[in-house]
Motif scaffolding. Structure first.
Motif, mmCIF file in Angstrom:
data_model
loop_
_atom_site.group_PDB
_atom_site.id
_atom_site.type_symbol
_atom_site.label_atom_id
_atom_site.label_comp_id
_atom_site.label_asym_id
_atom_site.label_seq_id
_atom_site.Cartn_x
_atom_site.Cartn_y
_atom_site.Cartn_z
ATOM 1 N N VAL A 1 0.861 -1.187 0.000
ATOM 2 C CA VAL A 1 0.000 0.000 0.000
ATOM 3 C C VAL A 1 0.892 1.229 0.000
ATOM 4 C CG1 VAL A 1 -1.912 1.199 1.100
ATOM 5 C CG2 VAL A 1 -1.697 -1.292 1.348
ATOM 6 N N PHE A 2 0.892 1.955 -1.114
ATOM 7 C CA PHE A 2 1.674 3.183 -1.223
ATOM 8 C C PHE A 2 0.862 4.354 -0.685
ATOM 9 C CE2 PHE A 2 3.519 0.521 -4.554
ATOM 10 C CZ PHE A 2 4.877 0.734 -4.394
ATOM 11 N N VAL A 3 1.513 5.218 0.075
ATOM 12 C CA VAL A 3 0.908 6.468 0.545
ATOM 13 C C VAL A 3 1.758 7.594 -0.027
ATOM 14 C CG1 VAL A 3 0.299 7.870 2.555
ATOM 15 C CG2 VAL A 3 0.085 5.369 2.662
ATOM 16 N N ILE A 4 1.200 8.353 -0.979
ATOM 17 C CA ILE A 4 1.978 9.357 -1.714
ATOM 18 C C ILE A 4 1.494 10.762 -1.389
ATOM 19 C CG2 ILE A 4 2.687 10.171 -3.985
ATOM 20 C CD1 ILE A 4 2.350 7.402 -5.058
ATOM 21 N N ASP A 5 2.409 11.615 -0.980
ATOM 22 C CA ASP A 5 2.112 13.012 -0.663
ATOM 23 C C ASP A 5 1.948 13.810 -1.951
ATOM 24 O OD1 ASP A 5 2.009 15.622 0.221
ATOM 25 O OD2 ASP A 5 3.847 15.528 1.401
ATOM 26 N N SER A 6 0.760 14.388 -2.150
ATOM 27 C CA SER A 6 0.519 15.192 -3.356
ATOM 28 C C SER A 6 0.283 16.661 -3.017
ATOM 29 C CB SER A 6 -0.692 14.655 -4.134
ATOM 30 O OG SER A 6 -1.878 14.777 -3.361
ATOM 31 N N SER A 7 0.690 17.080 -1.817
ATOM 32 C CA SER A 7 0.501 18.479 -1.411
ATOM 33 C C SER A 7 1.417 19.400 -2.217
ATOM 34 C CB SER A 7 0.796 18.639 0.083
ATOM 35 O OG SER A 7 2.164 18.383 0.353
ATOM 36 N N GLN A 8 1.152 20.691 -2.128
ATOM 37 C CA GLN A 8 1.924 21.677 -2.888
ATOM 38 C C GLN A 8 3.413 21.608 -2.566
ATOM 39 O OE1 GLN A 8 0.654 25.691 -2.211
ATOM 40 N NE2 GLN A 8 2.113 26.594 -3.634
ATOM 41 N N SER A 9 3.742 21.437 -1.300
ATOM 42 C CA SER A 9 5.150 21.443 -0.900
ATOM 43 C C SER A 9 5.929 20.254 -1.439
ATOM 44 C CB SER A 9 5.255 21.481 0.631
ATOM 45 O OG SER A 9 4.693 20.305 1.194
ATOM 46 N N ASN A 10 5.212 19.199 -1.860
ATOM 47 C CA ASN A 10 5.895 17.999 -2.345
ATOM 48 C C ASN A 10 5.801 17.834 -3.866
ATOM 49 O OD1 ASN A 10 7.336 15.536 -1.400
ATOM 50 N ND2 ASN A 10 5.633 14.467 -2.371
ATOM 51 N N GLN A 11 5.181 18.798 -4.545
ATOM 52 C CA GLN A 11 4.978 18.670 -5.990
ATOM 53 C C GLN A 11 6.284 18.521 -6.764
ATOM 54 O OE1 GLN A 11 2.134 18.650 -8.178
ATOM 55 N NE2 GLN A 11 1.154 18.040 -6.264
ATOM 56 N N LYS A 12 7.317 19.237 -6.328
ATOM 57 C CA LYS A 12 8.586 19.186 -7.070
ATOM 58 C C LYS A 12 9.231 17.804 -7.011
ATOM 59 C CE LYS A 12 11.310 20.926 -3.137
ATOM 60 N NZ LYS A 12 10.149 20.914 -2.187
ATOM 61 N N ASN A 13 8.854 17.028 -6.001
ATOM 62 C CA ASN A 13 9.450 15.699 -5.838
ATOM 63 C C ASN A 13 8.659 14.594 -6.547
ATOM 64 O OD1 ASN A 13 11.405 16.812 -4.062
ATOM 65 N ND2 ASN A 13 9.933 16.662 -2.363
ATOM 66 N N LEU A 14 7.442 14.893 -6.973
ATOM 67 C CA LEU A 14 6.559 13.857 -7.504
ATOM 68 C C LEU A 14 7.112 13.113 -8.728
ATOM 69 C CD1 LEU A 14 2.961 15.289 -7.023
ATOM 70 C CD2 LEU A 14 3.887 13.167 -6.077
ATOM 71 N N GLU B 1 1.745 -11.871 -8.961
ATOM 72 C CA GLU B 1 0.727 -12.289 -8.012
ATOM 73 C C GLU B 1 0.537 -11.301 -6.868
ATOM 74 O OE1 GLU B 1 0.536 -16.382 -6.705
ATOM 75 O OE2 GLU B 1 1.953 -16.960 -8.270
ATOM 76 N N ASP B 2 1.443 -10.344 -6.753
ATOM 77 C CA ASP B 2 1.325 -9.348 -5.692
ATOM 78 C C ASP B 2 0.197 -8.366 -5.995
ATOM 79 O OD1 ASP B 2 3.497 -10.474 -4.385
ATOM 80 O OD2 ASP B 2 4.948 -9.157 -5.359
ATOM 81 N N ALA B 3 -0.188 -7.601 -4.990
ATOM 82 C CA ALA B 3 -1.244 -6.592 -5.158
ATOM 83 C C ALA B 3 -0.720 -5.228 -4.728
ATOM 84 C CB ALA B 3 -2.471 -6.967 -4.322
ATOM 85 N N VAL B 4 -1.187 -4.198 -5.406
ATOM 86 C CA VAL B 4 -0.755 -2.828 -5.111
ATOM 87 C C VAL B 4 -1.974 -1.934 -4.923
ATOM 88 C CG1 VAL B 4 0.295 -0.760 -6.122
ATOM 89 C CG2 VAL B 4 1.485 -2.940 -6.278
ATOM 90 N N LYS B 5 -1.912 -1.098 -3.914
ATOM 91 C CA LYS B 5 -2.896 -0.038 -3.713
ATOM 92 C C LYS B 5 -2.133 1.264 -3.535
ATOM 93 C CE LYS B 5 -6.234 -3.043 -1.322
ATOM 94 N NZ LYS B 5 -7.317 -3.039 -2.320
ATOM 95 N N ILE B 6 -2.702 2.372 -4.031
ATOM 96 C CA ILE B 6 -2.054 3.679 -3.894
ATOM 97 C C ILE B 6 -3.045 4.661 -3.280
ATOM 98 C CG2 ILE B 6 -0.921 5.590 -5.075
ATOM 99 C CD1 ILE B 6 -0.070 3.656 -7.259
ATOM 100 N N ILE B 7 -2.639 5.271 -2.172
ATOM 101 C CA ILE B 7 -3.431 6.290 -1.490
ATOM 102 C C ILE B 7 -2.733 7.632 -1.668
ATOM 103 C CG2 ILE B 7 -4.263 7.113 0.746
ATOM 104 C CD1 ILE B 7 -4.330 4.191 1.663
ATOM 105 N N LYS B 8 -3.458 8.628 -2.102
ATOM 106 C CA LYS B 8 -2.852 9.951 -2.219
ATOM 107 C C LYS B 8 -3.186 10.768 -0.981
ATOM 108 C CE LYS B 8 -5.823 13.548 -3.439
ATOM 109 N NZ LYS B 8 -5.673 14.991 -3.592
ATOM 110 N N VAL B 9 -2.228 11.598 -0.573
ATOM 111 C CA VAL B 9 -2.357 12.392 0.646
ATOM 112 C C VAL B 9 -2.203 13.874 0.319
ATOM 113 C CG1 VAL B 9 -1.134 12.999 2.764
ATOM 114 C CG2 VAL B 9 -1.570 10.610 2.250
ATOM 115 N N SER B 10 -3.224 14.647 0.603
ATOM 116 C CA SER B 10 -3.129 16.110 0.539
ATOM 117 C C SER B 10 -4.096 16.647 1.593
ATOM 118 C CB SER B 10 -3.440 16.635 -0.864
ATOM 119 O OG SER B 10 -4.708 16.206 -1.306
ATOM 120 N N ARG B 11 -5.101 17.430 1.195
ATOM 121 C CA ARG B 11 -6.093 17.893 2.177
ATOM 122 C C ARG B 11 -6.861 16.712 2.769
ATOM 123 N NH1 ARG B 11 -8.660 22.884 3.042
ATOM 124 N NH2 ARG B 11 -7.459 23.702 1.279
#
Length: 221
Positions: A40-53, A70-80
């Motif tokens: 499960v990926f948790v990715i910061d998408s806030s303004q301060s992290n945009q340059k790193n995306l 056979e593995d599974a992936v989920k991605i959660i985005k984090v901002s407001r």
């Protein structure tokens, strides 16, 4: 006649020696105990992290490329707020790229909700454990607490939350990447005693290229 019997005897003896040798070799071969993993990926998408995306998305794709189909992936985005933007196989690089690029282009929102995002990720870990997966969480971003306090990362309660998840998912692994060294030092201080050195992986932007092998070890590969 005697020569024929002697020849047959030697052949039988040779076959017996070969069979015994093969048996000993087979007995000592260790078959890999494969466990499918859920990441499960948790990715910061806030303004301060945009340059790193861009670098972070590249890292997500490189990590998915070494996972098993056979593995599974989920991605959660984090901002407001935090919510699921992708779930599926790690082999679907096109789908992962499209989801991340579509839902993390957030140049005005200077809020983060790491606490909310990691809480959801741990919840998914419990679900995936029940489905027969070995769960893990990969947190990608600078770990800055910005905005609504109730959604921020609480370092005092997070260790206990992880302990609660470990009761049902004892092989839980976590990785924190792209955060500055001082933030990662806090991660180590708070979580190393709970997850252990093997199942807790941290890497700043300068060291992230060396984290793949450590993460694979953390999930039992």
């Amino acid at each position: 006649m005697n020569k024929r019997l002697i020849t047959i005897g030697f052949i039988i003896l040779a076959m017996a020696i070969i069979a015994k040798s093969l048996f000993v070799v087979a007995k000592n071969i260790k078959i890999d105990d494969f466990h499918k993993a859920a990441i499960v990926f948790v990715i910061d998408s806030s303004q301060s992290n945009q340059k790193n995306l861009p670098a972070e998305l590249k890292y997500v794709k490189s990590l998915c490329a070494i996972l098993d189909p056979e593995d599974a992936v989920k991605i959660i985005k984090v901002s407001r707020s935090s919510y699921l933007i992708y779930e599926g196989t790690p082999a679907d690089i096109q789908g992962i790229t499209k989801a991340v690029e579509s839902f993390t282009a957030n140049k005005k929102d200077n809020y983060t909700s790491y606490g909310e995002g990691i809480k959801k990720a741990l919840g998914y870990c419990l679900t995936m454990q029940k489905e027969g997966y070995r769960p893990s969480v990969v947190v990608i971003g600078d770990l800055a607490n910005e905005g609504i306090i109730s959604k921020q990362l609480n370092w005092e309660t997070l260790p206990q939350n992880i302990k609660n998840v470990q009761k049902y998912a004892p092989e839980l692994a976590m990785m924190f990447v792209f955060a500055p060294p001082q933030k990662l030092d806090k991660v180590k201080t708070k979580l190393a005693q709970i997850l252990g050195e093997t199942r807790l992986v941290t890497a700043n932007a300068a060291m992230v290229d060396k984290s793949d092998s450590r993460f694979l070890k953390a999930i039992g590969r």
